[in-house]
Motif scaffolding. Structure first.
Motif, PDB file in Angstrom:
ATOM      1  N   VAL A  56      32.992  17.142 -65.015  1.00 16.21           N
ATOM      2  CA  VAL A  56      34.319  17.049 -64.396  1.00 16.21           C
ATOM      3  C   VAL A  56      34.826  18.452 -64.076  1.00 16.21           C
ATOM      4  O   VAL A  56      35.350  18.701 -62.989  1.00 16.21           O
ATOM      5  CB  VAL A  56      35.309  16.294 -65.324  1.00 16.21           C
ATOM      6  N   LEU A  57      34.649  19.370 -65.000  1.00 19.20           N
ATOM      7  CA  LEU A  57      35.053  20.757 -64.768  1.00 19.20           C
ATOM      8  C   LEU A  57      34.273  21.358 -63.607  1.00 19.20           C
ATOM      9  O   LEU A  57      34.848  21.974 -62.707  1.00 19.20           O
ATOM     10  CB  LEU A  57      34.845  21.594 -66.031  1.00 19.20           C
TER      11      LEU A  57
ATOM     12  N   VAL B 265      35.840  22.787 -60.065  1.00 22.32           N
ATOM     13  CA  VAL B 265      35.627  24.171 -59.627  1.00 22.32           C
ATOM     14  C   VAL B 265      34.991  24.193 -58.238  1.00 22.32           C
ATOM     15  O   VAL B 265      35.436  24.936 -57.357  1.00 22.32           O
ATOM     16  CB  VAL B 265      34.780  24.966 -60.648  1.00 22.32           C
ATOM     17  N   ASN B 266      33.983  23.375 -58.016  1.00 23.98           N
ATOM     18  CA  ASN B 266      33.319  23.336 -56.703  1.00 23.98           C
ATOM     19  C   ASN B 266      34.286  22.941 -55.595  1.00 23.98           C
ATOM     20  O   ASN B 266      34.193  23.449 -54.477  1.00 23.98           O
ATOM     21  CB  ASN B 266      32.125  22.382 -56.722  1.00 23.98           C
ATOM     22  N   ARG B 267      35.215  22.047 -55.888  1.00 17.99           N
ATOM     23  CA  ARG B 267      36.171  21.589 -54.884  1.00 17.99           C
ATOM     24  C   ARG B 267      37.308  22.590 -54.665  1.00 17.99           C
ATOM     25  O   ARG B 267      37.720  22.838 -53.542  1.00 17.99           O
ATOM     26  CB  ARG B 267      36.735  20.223 -55.316  1.00 17.99           C
ATOM     27  N   ARG B 268      37.797  23.184 -55.735  1.00 15.71           N
ATOM     28  CA  ARG B 268      38.968  24.056 -55.647  1.00 15.71           C
ATOM     29  C   ARG B 268      38.649  25.531 -55.445  1.00 15.71           C
ATOM     30  O   ARG B 268      39.483  26.281 -54.937  1.00 15.71           O
ATOM     31  CB  ARG B 268      39.828  23.918 -56.912  1.00 15.71           C
ATOM     32  N   ILE B 269      37.483  25.968 -55.884  1.00 13.95           N
ATOM     33  CA  ILE B 269      37.120  27.390 -55.788  1.00 13.95           C
ATOM     34  C   ILE B 269      35.697  27.478 -55.222  1.00 13.95           C
ATOM     35  O   ILE B 269      34.736  27.728 -55.959  1.00 13.95           O
ATOM     36  CB  ILE B 269      37.224  28.094 -57.164  1.00 13.95           C
ATOM     37  N   PRO B 270      35.558  27.252 -53.923  1.00  8.00           N
ATOM     38  CA  PRO B 270      34.214  27.288 -53.317  1.00  8.00           C
ATOM     39  C   PRO B 270      33.515  28.631 -53.582  1.00  8.00           C
ATOM     40  O   PRO B 270      34.157  29.669 -53.679  1.00  8.00           O
ATOM     41  CB  PRO B 270      34.493  27.105 -51.829  1.00  8.00           C
ATOM     42  N   ASN B 271      32.214  28.577 -53.710  1.00 10.53           N
ATOM     43  CA  ASN B 271      31.380  29.749 -53.958  1.00 10.53           C
ATOM     44  C   ASN B 271      31.616  30.376 -55.329  1.00 10.53           C
ATOM     45  O   ASN B 271      31.302  31.547 -55.539  1.00 10.53           O
ATOM     46  CB  ASN B 271      31.553  30.814 -52.862  1.00 10.53           C
TER      47      ASN B 271
ATOM     48  N   LEU C 249      48.387  32.083 -65.649  1.00 14.19           N
ATOM     49  CA  LEU C 249      47.850  30.869 -65.039  1.00 14.19           C
ATOM     50  C   LEU C 249      47.412  31.154 -63.610  1.00 14.19           C
ATOM     51  O   LEU C 249      48.022  31.967 -62.923  1.00 14.19           O
ATOM     52  CB  LEU C 249      48.900  29.758 -65.039  1.00 14.19           C
ATOM     53  N   ASP C 250      46.393  30.468 -63.178  1.00 15.37           N
ATOM     54  CA  ASP C 250      45.912  30.538 -61.804  1.00 15.37           C
ATOM     55  C   ASP C 250      45.984  29.111 -61.260  1.00 15.37           C
ATOM     56  O   ASP C 250      45.042  28.329 -61.393  1.00 15.37           O
ATOM     57  CB  ASP C 250      44.483  31.077 -61.766  1.00 15.37           C
ATOM     58  N   LEU C 251      47.139  28.757 -60.678  1.00 17.74           N
ATOM     59  CA  LEU C 251      47.375  27.395 -60.204  1.00 17.74           C
ATOM     60  C   LEU C 251      46.723  27.172 -58.851  1.00 17.74           C
ATOM     61  O   LEU C 251      46.932  27.951 -57.922  1.00 17.74           O
ATOM     62  CB  LEU C 251      48.875  27.111 -60.123  1.00 17.74           C
ATOM     63  N   ARG C 252      45.966  26.093 -58.750  1.00 17.94           N
ATOM     64  CA  ARG C 252      45.263  25.747 -57.523  1.00 17.94           C
ATOM     65  C   ARG C 252      45.747  24.378 -57.066  1.00 17.94           C
ATOM     66  O   ARG C 252      45.284  23.341 -57.560  1.00 17.94           O
ATOM     67  CB  ARG C 252      43.747  25.696 -57.762  1.00 17.94           C
ATOM     68  N   GLY C 253      46.705  24.358 -56.160  1.00 13.59           N
ATOM     69  CA  GLY C 253      47.240  23.110 -55.648  1.00 13.59           C
ATOM     70  C   GLY C 253      48.130  23.369 -54.457  1.00 13.59           C
ATOM     71  O   GLY C 253      48.297  24.512 -54.026  1.00 13.59           O
ATOM     72  N   THR C 254      48.724  22.311 -53.949  1.00 17.16           N
ATOM     73  CA  THR C 254      49.638  22.448 -52.819  1.00 17.16           C
ATOM     74  C   THR C 254      50.941  23.091 -53.291  1.00 17.16           C
ATOM     75  O   THR C 254      51.202  23.176 -54.499  1.00 17.16           O
ATOM     76  CB  THR C 254      49.957  21.076 -52.203  1.00 17.16           C
TER      77      THR C 254
END
Length: 186
Positions: free
Chosen positions: A44-45, A49-55, A87-92
């Motif tokens: 799941v993690l 990561v693959n979806r939110r932080i490519p490469n 925190l490093d928030l990854r969202g809209t």
């Protein structure tokens, strides 16, 4: 042709006697970006990561996570009421506004989805607040468990209603009814 830069994401686990399974944590150079629930696997993690932080390149490194693990340990031991982690928030933009509002809910208290919608100056966005709450990538540190139904019932929770109840009780909050359903009741 230039190649895309690779982000290093450090990950590790946290285990506590109150949890049946470990939590998986991920940290960027900016801060904590993801915590899984005990029922979620390392896969799941990795997918997140693959979806939110490519490469991104995942590196297991417990030393990079030590301050994060320490604060989680203190929280689960009952010795920490507020997290002071980067925190490093990854969202809209909407999601991050909801997540920021969640961090304002005091330890040992609960707000409703309506309370959060009011807090972000969007009182009609109650259901959207519920959806953003469910998408919170950093549970516990961003206390989505402190959100209950307007009628004081436990409501839908990605971590499971048993986990929500366990976290609320850890904080000494008992002013809810267990009649909640796994579906949202805003």
């Amino acid at each position: 042709m230039m190649s895309k830069p690779v982000s290093e994401i450090y990950w590790g686990t946290f285990q506590h006697p109150l949890l049946l399974h470990p939590l998986h944590l991920a940290v960027t150079n900016q801060g904590l970006c993801r915590i899984t629930w005990p029922h979620e696997t390392i896969d799941v993690l990795k997918k997140w990561v693959n979806r939110r932080i490519p490469n991104a390149f995942l590196i297991q490194n417990h030393n990079q996570l030590s301050k994060y693990v320490q604060q989680l340990q203190e929280y689960f031991d009952g010795d920490r009421k507020k997290f002071t982690l980067p925190l490093d928030l990854r969202g809209t933009a909407f999601q991050t506004s909801v997540w920021q509002a969640l961090t304002q809910i005091p330890y040992g208290q609960a707000w409703s989805y309506s309370d959060i919608a009011e807090r972000i100056d969007n009182p009609k966005a109650v259901r959207a607040v519920g959806t953003a709450n469910g998408a919170n990538p950093i549970p516990i540190v961003i206390p989505c468990h402190r959100v209950i139904g307007k009628n004081a019932t436990l409501t839908g929770f990605r971590g499971g209603l048993d986990m929500k109840e366990k976290l609320l009780q850890l904080e000494g909050y008992y002013d809810y009814t267990k009649k909640g359903h796994a579906r949202f009741q805003f």
